[in-house]
Design a protein around this motif. Structure first.
Motif, PDB file in Angstrom:
ATOM      1  N   UNK A 403     -22.686 -17.206  22.034  1.00  0.00           N
ATOM      2  CA  UNK A 403     -21.981 -18.355  22.602  1.00  0.00           C
ATOM      3  C   UNK A 403     -21.824 -19.431  21.526  1.00  0.00           C
ATOM      4  N   UNK A 404     -22.875 -19.597  20.703  1.00  0.00           N
ATOM      5  CA  UNK A 404     -22.777 -20.570  19.605  1.00  0.00           C
ATOM      6  C   UNK A 404     -21.713 -20.133  18.595  1.00  0.00           C
ATOM      7  N   UNK A 405     -21.651 -18.825  18.342  1.00  0.00           N
ATOM      8  CA  UNK A 405     -20.635 -18.301  17.414  1.00  0.00           C
ATOM      9  C   UNK A 405     -19.244 -18.610  17.969  1.00  0.00           C
ATOM     10  N   UNK A 406     -19.072 -18.369  19.247  1.00  0.00           N
ATOM     11  CA  UNK A 406     -17.762 -18.599  19.891  1.00  0.00           C
ATOM     12  C   UNK A 406     -17.359 -20.072  19.729  1.00  0.00           C
ATOM     13  N   UNK A 407     -18.313 -20.981  19.993  1.00  0.00           N
ATOM     14  CA  UNK A 407     -18.024 -22.410  19.877  1.00  0.00           C
ATOM     15  C   UNK A 407     -17.682 -22.772  18.430  1.00  0.00           C
ATOM     16  N   UNK A 408     -18.450 -22.222  17.493  1.00  0.00           N
ATOM     17  CA  UNK A 408     -18.203 -22.534  16.075  1.00  0.00           C
ATOM     18  C   UNK A 408     -16.801 -22.067  15.675  1.00  0.00           C
ATOM     19  N   UNK A 409     -16.432 -20.884  16.137  1.00  0.00           N
ATOM     20  CA  UNK A 409     -15.105 -20.357  15.779  1.00  0.00           C
ATOM     21  C   UNK A 409     -13.997 -21.216  16.409  1.00  0.00           C
ATOM     22  N   UNK A 410     -14.249 -21.680  17.630  1.00  0.00           N
ATOM     23  CA  UNK A 410     -13.265 -22.580  18.269  1.00  0.00           C
ATOM     24  C   UNK A 410     -13.088 -23.838  17.426  1.00  0.00           C
ATOM     25  N   UNK A 411     -14.208 -24.332  16.908  1.00  0.00           N
ATOM     26  CA  UNK A 411     -14.145 -25.535  16.066  1.00  0.00           C
ATOM     27  C   UNK A 411     -13.306 -25.263  14.817  1.00  0.00           C
ATOM     28  N   UNK A 412     -13.517 -24.082  14.201  1.00  0.00           N
ATOM     29  CA  UNK A 412     -12.714 -23.754  13.013  1.00  0.00           C
ATOM     30  C   UNK A 412     -11.232 -23.730  13.406  1.00  0.00           C
ATOM     31  N   UNK A 413     -10.951 -23.096  14.528  1.00  0.00           N
ATOM     32  CA  UNK A 413      -9.550 -22.995  14.965  1.00  0.00           C
ATOM     33  C   UNK A 413      -8.943 -24.378  15.198  1.00  0.00           C
ATOM     34  N   UNK A 414      -9.739 -25.270  15.809  1.00  0.00           N
ATOM     35  CA  UNK A 414      -9.246 -26.642  16.029  1.00  0.00           C
ATOM     36  C   UNK A 414      -9.004 -27.360  14.711  1.00  0.00           C
ATOM     37  N   UNK A 415      -9.934 -27.154  13.782  1.00  0.00           N
ATOM     38  CA  UNK A 415      -9.821 -27.800  12.472  1.00  0.00           C
ATOM     39  C   UNK A 415      -8.512 -27.387  11.797  1.00  0.00           C
ATOM     40  N   UNK A 416      -8.186 -26.104  11.917  1.00  0.00           N
ATOM     41  CA  UNK A 416      -6.940 -25.615  11.306  1.00  0.00           C
ATOM     42  C   UNK A 416      -5.738 -26.267  12.000  1.00  0.00           C
ATOM     43  N   UNK A 417      -5.801 -26.295  13.339  1.00  0.00           N
ATOM     44  CA  UNK A 417      -4.693 -26.894  14.109  1.00  0.00           C
ATOM     45  C   UNK A 417      -4.457 -28.344  13.689  1.00  0.00           C
ATOM     46  N   UNK A 418      -5.567 -29.032  13.426  1.00  0.00           N
ATOM     47  CA  UNK A 418      -5.436 -30.458  13.101  1.00  0.00           C
ATOM     48  C   UNK A 418      -5.123 -30.712  11.626  1.00  0.00           C
TER      49      UNK A 418
END
Ligand code: GDP
Length: 460
Positions: A403-418
């Motif tokens: 679950x922590x991995x999933x959240x971390x990957x979401x953060x990376x994806x958001x970072x790219x989007x931004x």
């Protein structure tokens, strides 16, 4: 990874479950550099038997000083690295029962071995790279499996069914990180980063993470079994039912309404599936404080149960009390138990038409339990509650990490989007990689190891 402080020592333990006067064979296991030496000191192999790896010798176990024979036994030799721990391992296959195995263990300790800690053989297998952490956890799961399916999943884990995809995910993340970091360090020498490709690769990793995460619930069901809550108004026969079912006297049965004040548990095996039955206090409005706690617990148990057995009295049929309880539990998989069919026929009872499964019972006469078990198995099947087709299932620790991995990957994806700078991408990517390493043990702290291995038995 932390160092193993005790690797130099030779450890010994009784590896089989020892029950007094039962069990025909008991195994004492030694692992470490001195294992063979200790075996040669206490084991006498007559004739021309060869002391070679992966051979079994026949002989006697004798006290080295007095020469007194303690047991007649077989000795199995597995020299490093072809052993479970990748150290020299010997096993004495003694006569079962408390005395011979304990005496043999004592001799091993007198000859220089140290008593193994719980799970220490497996810990050594992990430290020596024989297995990863998911496989080590599967060893404990296999030993503790309470159903054939649970054993099957544990075996799959032991064979690396979880370790392989997790390692692959970590490698994929490391590849992505390497590409991003290369752009940070050598921006001028390399073509620009293909963001779309990185996004797609991250998405693939994320999809696989979610796929593995989806096995958690059913894995939990397999490990701890199906939770079944018996609910119903007071005096309809819930405790009697549980008593009849488990043939034990754990629930107090009386004629006074509201005497089952708390949740009573029984563990049964229904059709090969471990079932934990919770007999709950009658769910109803009450002024009595003790009972109130029981009622609250019942509501909680009913909410957390995988399956609810709503019980009513065939004489009274479906009353306001049943309607009230039903309102609390109707979203759960449910079987309606029509009890006391010795006093009134079950077919007179009317109930909401959406209830698909009923089981008429007479708790005090042991009638209808077969039908109830069949109804439970049908419900399990139709609600897809079992893990029949599951070839891997993660445990709670692995679920929390993923679950922590999933959240971390979401953060990376958001970072790219931004469109944030590349440095920002690497922070969460590193976090995901570290956490994936925690699952397999490639990147793990001592406290995590301690927690995992403390639930092992000695000798494993
Ligand atoms: P609970 O409050 O729902 O747990 O109910 P109990 O199990 O304590 O049962 C209440 C009373 O009903 C006891 O006197 C039981 O012996 C009786 N009882 C339970 N099941 C049956 C049944 O199937 N038939 C008959 N005749 N009596 C039953």
């Amino acid at each position: 990874m932390p160092d193993s402080p005790t690797q130099g020592e030779t450890i010994a333990a009784i590896a089989t479950a020892v029950v007094p006067e039962q069990g025909s064979i008991g195994i004492v296991r030694l692992s470490g550099a001195q294992a063979l030496e200790i075996a040669q000191e206490i084991f006498y192999a007559p004739g021309k038997q060869q002391w070679q790896s992966h051979r079994i010798l026949y002989g006697g176990i004798c006290h080295p000083q007095t020469g007194k024979q303690i047991d007649e036994a077989l000795l199995l030799i597995m020299l490093a690295p072809r052993s479970f721990t990748r150290e020299d391992v010997v096993e004495f296959h003694c006569h079962g029962g408390m005395i011979p195995v304990q005496q043999v263990l004592q001799l091993c300790l007198e000859c220089g071995a140290r008593l193994a800690q719980p799970g220490e053989f497996t810990l050594r297998a992990f430290f020596n790279g024989r297995i990863d952490l998911t496989q080590a956890e599967s060893v404990a799961d296999l030993v503790g499996a309470r159903s054939p399916q649970a054993a099957q999943i544990a075996l799959a884990g032991l064979q690396g069914k979880l370790a392989t995809p997790i390692r692959q995910l970590r490698h994929n993340c490391l590849d992505i990180l390497a590409e991003v970091e290369a752009r940070i360090d050598f921006e001028d020498d390399l073509p620009p980063l293909n963001e779309t490709e990185i996004r797609d690769r991250l998405q693939l990793v994320q999809t696989e993470v979610k796929h593995i995460l989806a096995t958690a619930d059913r894995g939990q069901l397999l490990r701890s079994g199906l939770k079944v809550a018996i609910v119903g108004a007071p005096n309809v026969g819930k405790s009697s039912l549980l008593n009849a079912w488990s043939r034990s006297d754990r629930a107090i049965v009386t004629d006074l309404p509201g005497t089952t004040r708390d949740v009573v548990e029984s563990n049964l095996i229904v059709g090969g599936i471990p079932v934990q039955v919770l007999d709950t206090a009658g769910i109803r409005a009450t002024e009595d404080t003790v009972e109130k706690i029981g009622v609250a617990r019942s509501q909680k148990a009913a909410r957390e149960a995988d399956l609810v057995l709503l019980t009513l009295d065939a004489r009274q049929g479906w009353t306001d009390a049943e309607a009230e309880i039903y309102a609390l539990v109707k979203h759960r998989p449910l079987i309606l138990i029509i009890n006391k069919i010795d006093l009134a026929p079950p077919d007179r009872v009317t109930y909401p038409p959406e209830i698909e499964r009923t089981a008429p019972t007479c708790a005090i006469g042991d009638r209808g339990l077969d039908r109830l078990e069949t109804a439970i198995l049908e419900t399990i099947k139709s609600e897809n509650l079992t893990a029949a087709n599951l070839d891997l299932a993660i445990n709670q620790r692995q679920e929390a990490a993923l679950t922590r991995v999933k959240t971390a990957l979401e953060c990376v994806q958001n970072t790219i989007e931004q469109n944030l700078p590349l440095d920002f991408w690497t922070i969460d990517l590193r976090d995901a990689i570290r956490t994936l390493g925690e699952i397999t043990g490639e990147d793990v702290t001592e406290s995590v190891l301690e927690r995992i291995f403390s639930r092992f038995c000695i000798g494993k």
